[in-house]
Design an enzyme around this catalytic site. Structure first.
Site, PDB file in Angstrom:
ATOM      1  N   ARG A 261       0.838  -1.200   0.000  1.00 53.41           N
ATOM      2  CA  ARG A 261       0.000   0.000   0.000  1.00 53.41           C
ATOM      3  C   ARG A 261       0.870   1.246   0.000  1.00 53.41           C
ATOM      4  NH1 ARG A 261      -5.028  -2.101   3.848  1.00 53.41           N
ATOM      5  NH2 ARG A 261      -5.285  -4.000   2.639  1.00 53.41           N
ATOM      6  N   ARG A 276       1.195   1.331  10.435  1.00 51.77           N
ATOM      7  CA  ARG A 276       0.806   1.671   9.059  1.00 51.77           C
ATOM      8  C   ARG A 276       2.055   1.572   8.193  1.00 51.77           C
ATOM      9  NH1 ARG A 276      -3.676   4.132   7.295  1.00 51.77           N
ATOM     10  NH2 ARG A 276      -4.265   4.718   9.393  1.00 51.77           N
ATOM     11  N   GLU A 348      -8.418  -0.733  13.918  1.00 54.89           N
ATOM     12  CA  GLU A 348      -8.837  -1.762  12.973  1.00 54.89           C
ATOM     13  C   GLU A 348      -7.780  -2.870  12.812  1.00 54.89           C
ATOM     14  OE1 GLU A 348      -9.807  -0.258   9.074  1.00 54.89           O
ATOM     15  OE2 GLU A 348      -9.708  -2.261   8.188  1.00 54.89           O
ATOM     16  N   SER A 351     -11.567  -6.586   8.706  1.00 60.69           N
ATOM     17  CA  SER A 351     -12.628  -5.894   8.013  1.00 60.69           C
ATOM     18  C   SER A 351     -13.357  -6.903   7.132  1.00 60.69           C
ATOM     19  CB  SER A 351     -11.976  -4.813   7.142  1.00 60.69           C
ATOM     20  OG  SER A 351     -12.960  -4.120   6.437  1.00 60.69           O
ATOM     21  N   ARG A 388      -0.533  -5.668  12.431  1.00 62.68           N
ATOM     22  CA  ARG A 388      -1.422  -5.137  13.463  1.00 62.68           C
ATOM     23  C   ARG A 388      -1.741  -6.187  14.523  1.00 62.68           C
ATOM     24  NH1 ARG A 388      -5.283  -0.523  10.640  1.00 62.68           N
ATOM     25  NH2 ARG A 388      -3.502   0.610   9.762  1.00 62.68           N
TER      26      ARG A 388
END
Length: 422
Positions: A261, A276, A348, A351, A388
């Site tokens: 990403r 992140r 988060e 998802s 995460r």
RNA sequence: GGAGGUGUCGCAUAGUGGCCUAGUGCGCCCGCCUGCUAAGCGGGUUGAGGUUUAAACCUCUCGCGAGUUCAAAUCUCGCCACCUCCGCCA
């Protein structure tokens, strides 16, 4: 892409769905007129093409003057057919281009509003009270350094900011999580998969990632390839251009892949540690089913995500994401957020999205049922996003001396406690 | 990277410019026949889009895209995928 019939028969439903996302409704009117234009150009083309074919059949049988007349007439028609076909192609492409910018119809069941308007559905487990235990919790980076598990300095040296090395027990922790997640998924009936992390434009576009999320996608222009941000992309494209027998559904896959990403536009956010990052590994659940079954399947995927977080003994909550914060392809999305002690927040970690027919219309994935073929429904949900999850395990399991108690599910693979390096 | 070959309905094949509205076999579905099964007989069986109250009809679809032609599965060009061999390589 949504069903063009809905646009024709019930444009107000499309307008309402746009409004739920906080998007303007002009696109709907543009689409309706583009659709009308498309259909009238089809009628015009078919009329001249039909005439051309009929006359063409007479030519081999005709003789002399009659034949010459026919040839003259068809020669004229030939140009008309070409023009009409070009007009039809153009109108079709215009319609399709606009159609692809239209997001999936946001569910009326999702909460209204934007990023902050989610609804908390459930809170599970209790965050530890470190004050009562008498020590200040360390954040995951500090713990990672004590344990010799995470090296972000060298990640930056080798690759740049937002890169890291998992080292020693950190690397082992990822491998253990991967093994545990994949074997649990297999028990639940998922087929384990390791898909390619580089895909062509069709796959990327078909899953909806070249729309609003395009800036976040790595693109290898020289080779015409894209790095996937999630294995949802290769897994959705896996059955592209196929017709699946109804009896073969649901098809459930658990895919392990790296995820890339660009994180464009998040420069100031979450810069510490590995929260992140530009690359991480993930085990993703991906399901093909029918539209009717998709809503129940969405709940099942959420249940499996919860079972996973329960097994890791993490405190977390489940939120129903507001319609304005949905991705292009989803009609509804549930996120699981684990408690991160040093942030004092739920963040988060997984998802689950129901993309209904949006991706399968673009990728041409159909189901053969008793009454012909219909587009399949696709759903995806995170089982374990490594970085995460590692953060949550380290921070929630930490003890005053910097060691980390692991959840029982990991004991057979890693022992009970990770200890700081001497 | 180089050379050669292949691509037609679920599968296998036929098809070298108009008789292709793509034939045949297998498989599959429906029916007939039938102690049972098999065989046999008859019919159906790519997908997409459009017109239409409907019935029905029309158009597109032979890997994809352009071109030649009044007309393309068929001829030409480009691309893609796969196969074989050579080179390189974990």
């Amino acid at each position: 892409m949504i069903d063009a019939r809905i646009l024709r028969d019930d444009p107000d439903a499309v307008r309402a769905a746009q409004q739920r996302r906080g998007l303007p409704t002009e696109l709907v009117d543009e689409l309706i007129s583009a659709d009308e234009q498309r259909r009238s150009s089809i009628v015009a083309f078919e009329a001249v093409r039909g005439e051309q074919k009929n006359l063409g059949k007479l030519i081999p049988k005709a003789q002399g003057d009659e034949k010459q007349q026919l040839l003259a007439r068809t020669k004229e028609l030939s140009q008309q057919v070409k023009d009409a076909e070009a007009a039809q192609t153009e109108a079709g492409e215009t319609f399709e281009r606009l159609m692809k910018t239209l997001p999936n119809l946001a569910s009326a069941d999702a909460p209204q509003g934007g990023e902050d308007d989610f609804e908390v559905l459930e809170v599970i487990g209790t965050p530890r009270d470190f004050a009562a235990e008498g020590f200040e919790p360390r954040d995951h980076l500090e713990l990672g350094q004590l344990l010799g598990a995470i090296d972000v300095e060298r990640g930056a040296k080798v690759s740049g900011s937002r890169f890291y090395f998992l080292t020693g027990v950190g690397a082992q922790l990822e491998l253990a999580l991967t093994q545990l997640a994949m074997s649990k998924a297999a028990e639940w009936g998922f087929t384990p998969m390791i898909p390619p992390a580089l895909v062509n434009e069709r796959a990327m576009e078909g899953t909806g990632f070249l729309g609003q999320a395009a800036d976040d996608v790595y693109h290898l222009e020289k080779d015409g390839l894209y790095l996937v941000g999630t294995s949802e992309v290769p897994m959705a494209a896996y059955h592209s251009d196929e017709i699946l027998p109804l009896e073969s559904l649901p098809r459930r896959y658990a895919a392990f892949s790296p995820c890339f990403r660009r994180e464009a536009g998040s420069y100031g956010k979450d810069t510490r540690g590995i929260f992140r990052v530009h690359w991480f590994d993930k085990v993703e659940m991906f399901v093909y089913t029918t539209l009717e079954e998709s809503h129940a399947e969405h709940q099942r995927i959420l249940a499996w995500e919860k079972a996973w977080l329960d097994a890791l003994e993490l405190p977390y909550r489940v939120i129903d994401v507001a319609s304005g914060d949905l991705g292009l392809s989803a009609i509804r999305k549930f996120d699981c957020e684990a408690w991160i002690p040093t942030q004092g927040k739920y963040r988060e970690v997984s998802s689950a999205s129901n993309c209904t027919e949006f991706q399968s219309r673009r990728l041409d994935i159909r189901v053969r049922g008793d009454e012909g073929t219909t587009p399949a429904a696709t759903l995806n949900g995170t089982l374990c996003a490594m970085t995460r999850t590692i953060i949550a395990i380290l921070e929630n399991g930490q003890q005053a001396d910097g060691s980390v108690r692991l959840p029982a599910a990991l004991h057979p693979l890693l022992g009970e406690v990770l200890r700081p390096l001497p």
